[in-house]
Structure formats: C-alpha cells, structure tokens
Design a protein around this motif. Structure first.
Motif, short mmCIF file in Angstrom:
data_model
loop_
_atom_site.label_atom_id
_atom_site.label_comp_id
_atom_site.label_asym_id
_atom_site.label_seq_id
_atom_site.Cartn_x
_atom_site.Cartn_y
_atom_site.Cartn_z
N ASP A 8 102.97 -57.07 8.75
CA ASP A 8 103.88 -56.12 9.86
C ASP A 8 103.17 -56.49 11.23
OD1 ASP A 8 105.61 -54.22 8.15
OD2 ASP A 8 103.34 -54.26 7.03
N GLU A 9 104.30 -56.57 12.04
CA GLU A 9 104.10 -56.94 13.52
C GLU A 9 103.18 -55.94 14.09
OE1 GLU A 9 106.66 -57.03 17.65
OE2 GLU A 9 107.81 -56.91 15.62
N ASP A 10 103.25 -54.55 13.85
CA ASP A 10 102.27 -53.90 14.26
C ASP A 10 100.85 -53.90 14.01
OD1 ASP A 10 104.86 -52.38 12.75
OD2 ASP A 10 104.37 -50.88 14.11
N PHE A 11 100.62 -54.36 12.70
CA PHE A 11 99.24 -54.71 12.54
C PHE A 11 98.51 -55.78 13.17
CE2 PHE A 11 100.35 -52.72 8.35
CZ PHE A 11 100.03 -51.48 8.67
N ALA A 12 99.70 -57.05 13.22
CA ALA A 12 99.27 -58.11 13.92
C ALA A 12 98.91 -57.98 15.50
CB ALA A 12 100.36 -59.10 13.77
N PRO A 197 97.35 -48.89 29.66
CA PRO A 197 98.00 -47.83 30.66
C PRO A 197 99.17 -47.30 29.92
CG PRO A 197 98.31 -50.23 31.57
CD PRO A 197 97.43 -50.42 30.20
N LEU A 198 99.74 -46.07 30.28
CA LEU A 198 101.15 -45.71 29.95
C LEU A 198 102.15 -46.52 30.63
CD1 LEU A 198 100.23 -41.90 29.87
CD2 LEU A 198 100.10 -43.26 27.86
N PRO A 199 103.13 -46.45 30.10
CA PRO A 199 104.27 -47.29 30.81
C PRO A 199 104.66 -46.55 31.69
CG PRO A 199 104.69 -46.87 28.15
CD PRO A 199 103.38 -46.14 28.56
N VAL A 245 109.68 -38.02 23.16
CA VAL A 245 109.82 -38.46 21.60
C VAL A 245 109.43 -39.72 21.42
CG1 VAL A 245 111.73 -38.87 19.81
CG2 VAL A 245 111.68 -37.02 21.61
N ALA A 246 108.79 -40.01 20.24
CA ALA A 246 108.24 -41.34 19.74
C ALA A 246 109.12 -42.00 18.72
CB ALA A 246 106.76 -41.35 19.24
N ARG A 247 109.82 -43.23 18.98
CA ARG A 247 110.57 -43.69 17.97
C ARG A 247 110.16 -43.65 16.58
NH1 ARG A 247 111.02 -46.99 22.27
NH2 ARG A 247 113.23 -47.23 23.53
N GLY A 248 108.69 -44.23 16.61
CA GLY A 248 108.27 -44.47 15.21
C GLY A 248 109.02 -45.63 14.33
N TRP A 249 108.49 -45.32 13.10
CA TRP A 249 109.10 -46.30 12.21
C TRP A 249 110.72 -45.93 11.83
CZ3 TRP A 249 105.19 -48.45 7.86
CH2 TRP A 249 104.32 -49.23 8.59
N ALA A 250 110.87 -44.74 11.94
CA ALA A 250 112.23 -44.03 11.67
C ALA A 250 113.35 -44.53 12.77
CB ALA A 250 112.20 -42.68 11.46
N GLY A 251 112.82 -44.80 13.93
CA GLY A 251 113.43 -45.11 15.09
C GLY A 251 114.24 -43.88 15.83
N VAL A 264 109.77 -43.07 23.75
CA VAL A 264 108.74 -44.18 23.97
C VAL A 264 108.60 -44.89 22.51
CG1 VAL A 264 107.49 -42.90 25.68
CG2 VAL A 264 106.55 -42.51 23.10
N GLY A 265 108.16 -46.02 22.62
CA GLY A 265 107.69 -46.91 21.29
C GLY A 265 106.35 -46.95 21.19
N GLU A 266 105.88 -47.86 21.04
CA GLU A 266 104.23 -48.00 20.57
C GLU A 266 103.39 -47.49 22.17
OE1 GLU A 266 100.30 -48.51 19.37
OE2 GLU A 266 102.39 -48.33 18.33
N VAL A 267 102.56 -46.56 21.94
CA VAL A 267 101.90 -46.19 23.38
C VAL A 267 100.80 -45.63 23.15
CG1 VAL A 267 102.60 -43.71 22.90
CG2 VAL A 267 102.57 -44.42 25.20
N ASN A 268 99.80 -45.49 24.08
CA ASN A 268 98.39 -45.22 23.99
C ASN A 268 98.38 -43.55 23.49
OD1 ASN A 268 95.63 -44.38 24.28
ND2 ASN A 268 95.56 -45.73 26.17
#
Length: 373
Positions: A8-12, A197-199, A245-251, A264-268
């Motif tokens: 999965d792209e997340d792990f890579a 950094p945060l977006p 709201v974090a999109r997560g895998w459920a979008g 947000v998407g992937e975030v610190n």
C-alpha cells in the motif's frame, strides 16, 4: 534493514520518510476494508498469506541477523517459519496484549467461531482459542512448511507467540499483568517522533479560532466509518465546537460547505493533537497512544478487534469516554463527547501525558542490537 509489508502507498511513503526500503508482500491491507470478508474464507486467505511470506520474506531476509515478526497470526507464522528455515534469530511482537494468553482474561473470538458464553473458565477458553487457531491455520502453515523441508507445527498460536514475546504498548495505557506461562517483554509503544509541519491551510484554521475537535477513523472501512463520521461532526457542532475531519481510508467528507470544518488527509497527529479540544476516533492502538501522549481527551467509538479494549482503557483511566457499541446516534455520541470535553477529563488527560513513555521504539532497537552484539 528491510521491512516486508503490504504493497500500500501509505506504508511505502512512511518508510521512505525514514529511509527504509519496502519489500511488498501479500495483498493490499486496504482491500479487506472495502467489505468484510466472509469467515469461511479465512483458511484460504491464510494459505495465501503464508505462501507469500515464505516466497518473499525468504529472499528479503537473506543476510539478516534477526527477523522481527508481527501482524495477523498466519502472516507472523509464515515469517517465523522463514527465520527457522534460514537459521536466523526471530522476535515475535504484538501491538496489543489481547492475543497473549492470560488467566484473568477471555481470549478474543475468531470470526465465525464465537466463544461459548456458558464457559467462564478462562483456561478452558484459551485452550479452545488454540484449537480454533489450529483449525483455521494449521493445514495452510504446515503445507507451506513441508514444501521447504520444515517439520509441522503442532500449536500455531503458541508457535507464533513463542517463549518471550514482545509487547509494543505503553505500560501506563496497557499494563501487562505477569503470567506464569509467558515471559513478556514490554518495550513501550513504537511511535517515532514526527517532525512534519502541519499543512498551511490547517495551521491557519487552527489559528483562526478556539481549538476544534478532531474526528477520524483511520483504516476503518467506508461502510463502518462514513455514517459515524457525519454523526460525529453533527455532535461536535452541537457542542459549539469547530471540527477537523480526517479522511482516512473511508474517505470521510462531511456534507455541506461550512467554514467551521476542515478536512485533512495524512497529517502529523503528534503536532495536531496537541492543538485540539478532543479526539474522536475508532480506538486503534496508535491513535489512542498518540492522543494520550498529547494530553488530549478522547472519545472512542470502537468497531472491531482490539478497539473495545482500548476504549475501555481510555474510560478506565478517566482520560476520555468510550461509546457503548460501534454505531452511535447523535444523542449517544453527544453524551460521551460532553464527558470528554469536561474540564476534569482534560485535567486527567494532561496529567497522564507525562507518564506515557516516548522511547518504546528505541528501547526495542537497543534490545535487538544488544542481543546480536
């Protein structure tokens, strides 16, 4: 060092950030989140996982000094078989203690194999747990082992756990009660410092008003998280709070276009959680630990696996609230959200933050290096 993980792209991406190559193995981790696979498919999927481990991990482990195995039971069994085949030292690691036999606790049930409710003797239930694991995974494991000249395994669960398993959880959040049968090494949670950094848009949103409430359900599937996400946003707004709201895998994406909500998407999370009023989430081990380290109250809406356990820990420590069941209503979620937002809860969460270890990953690394040296 090499890491074998689903492709999965997340792990890579995460591994690339720390300069570690990914060796893809097995199917996508996201695939089962689209729809829950039927319990009857477990043995077939186990056979595929184990075969993939023996093929891919054997090549990746060539020249390595130690193999660290974790993940689903059949995948870990396959990886440990690779170490056995190559004569390489191995360590079995779990990121939650529920699968480690303990006399004070019932084992978790496998899909399609519920534990008999009339049985109250935990020792009997753990024996049944071992038999269930063998029924589901022994044939697949031993067929693959035979193909590479390894002897059969008589007890799959105990083979994976071994004599000295590692528990990669925080001892404050997840205290291990010593057992006469297991020499467990609790390292602390494996969370590396995140310096991203945060977006800019998110940073501006945080700066523009009072701390919002974070809502995110990580890797939970769409059919589980989508409805919960919308209910959570409505409940947060009813408390007069803004929302991240974090999109997560459920979008996840809330309906409507209002300036009180930022997606947000992937975030610190380490940087974000210290700037929110509360974290509403599914109860994954990583999110629970990160929120606890940040000293922020939590609302846990557990869906499956170890998530009810983490929900109970959060509630028991008084650092948040646990929703009763996986499907909240506006009223039920509002009630637990009020508990989490109460000043007393925030005070307990802030006080506990300083007790959560930050060195779990380095402790584990030192143990590995010292043993090899």
């Amino acid at each position: 060092m090499r890491v074998c993980a689903p492709p999965d792209e997340d792990f890579a991406r995460r591994l690339a950030e720390v300069g570690v190559p990914l060796v893809p193995v097995g199917p996508s981790a996201r695939a089962p989140t689209k729809a829950a696979p039927p319990p009857a498919s477990l043995p077939r999927r186990a056979a595929e996982l184990i075969a993939g481990q023996l093929d891919t991990v054997t090549e990746a482990a060539q020249g390595c000094d130690v193999l660290v195995a974790t993940g689903m039971l059949p995948a870990a069994a396959g990886a440990l078989s690779v170490a056995e085949r190559l004569g390489v030292r191995s360590v079995s690691v779990t990121f939650q203690q529920l699968t480690l036999p303990a006399p004070h606790r019932r084992p978790p049930a496998y899909p399609g194999r519920p534990l008999p409710p009339e049985v109250t003797d935990n020792e009997v239930l753990w024996e049944l747990d071992a038999r269930n694991a063998d029924a589901l995974f022994a044939e697949a494991l031993n067929t693959s082992r035979a193909s590479v000249g390894l002897p059969p395994v008589e007890n799959v669960r105990d083979y994976v756990i071994g004599d000295r398993p590692w528990l990669a959880t925080d001892p404050v959040l997840d205290p291990w009660r010593k057992s006469p049968d297991l020499d467990v090494v609790q390292t602390g949670a494996w969370l590396l410092p995140d310096g991203r950094p945060l977006p800019a848009g998110l940073a501006a949103f945080l700066q523009a008003g009072a701390p919002p409430v974070y809502v995110g359900f990580g890797s939970m599937p769409l059919h589980a998280a989508a409805g919960i996400g919308q209910v959570a946003v409505e409940a947060v707004r009813a408390q007069g709070r803004r929302v991240v709201v974090a999109r997560g895998w459920a979008g996840l994406s809330p309906a409507g276009d209002r300036d009180d909500c930022f997606v947000v998407g992937e975030v610190n999370q380490q940087a974000l959680f210290g700037r929110v009023a509360a974290v509403v989430h599914h109860g994954g081990a990583g999110t629970t630990t990160t929120a606890a380290r940040a000293g922020v109250p939590q609302v846990v809406v557990p869906q499956a696996a170890d998530q009810p356990y983490w929900a109970g820990r959060v509630a028991g420590l008084g650092i948040g609230a646990a929703h009763d069941g996986p499907t909240p209503t506006f009223a039920s979620l509002s009630a637990v959200l009020r508990t989490a937002l109460a000043p007393t809860t925030r005070g307990r969460a802030a006080a506990l933050a300083g007790r959560v270890r930050t060195d779990g990953a380095s402790v584990a690394a030192r143990l590995l290096l010292d043993a090899h040296g």
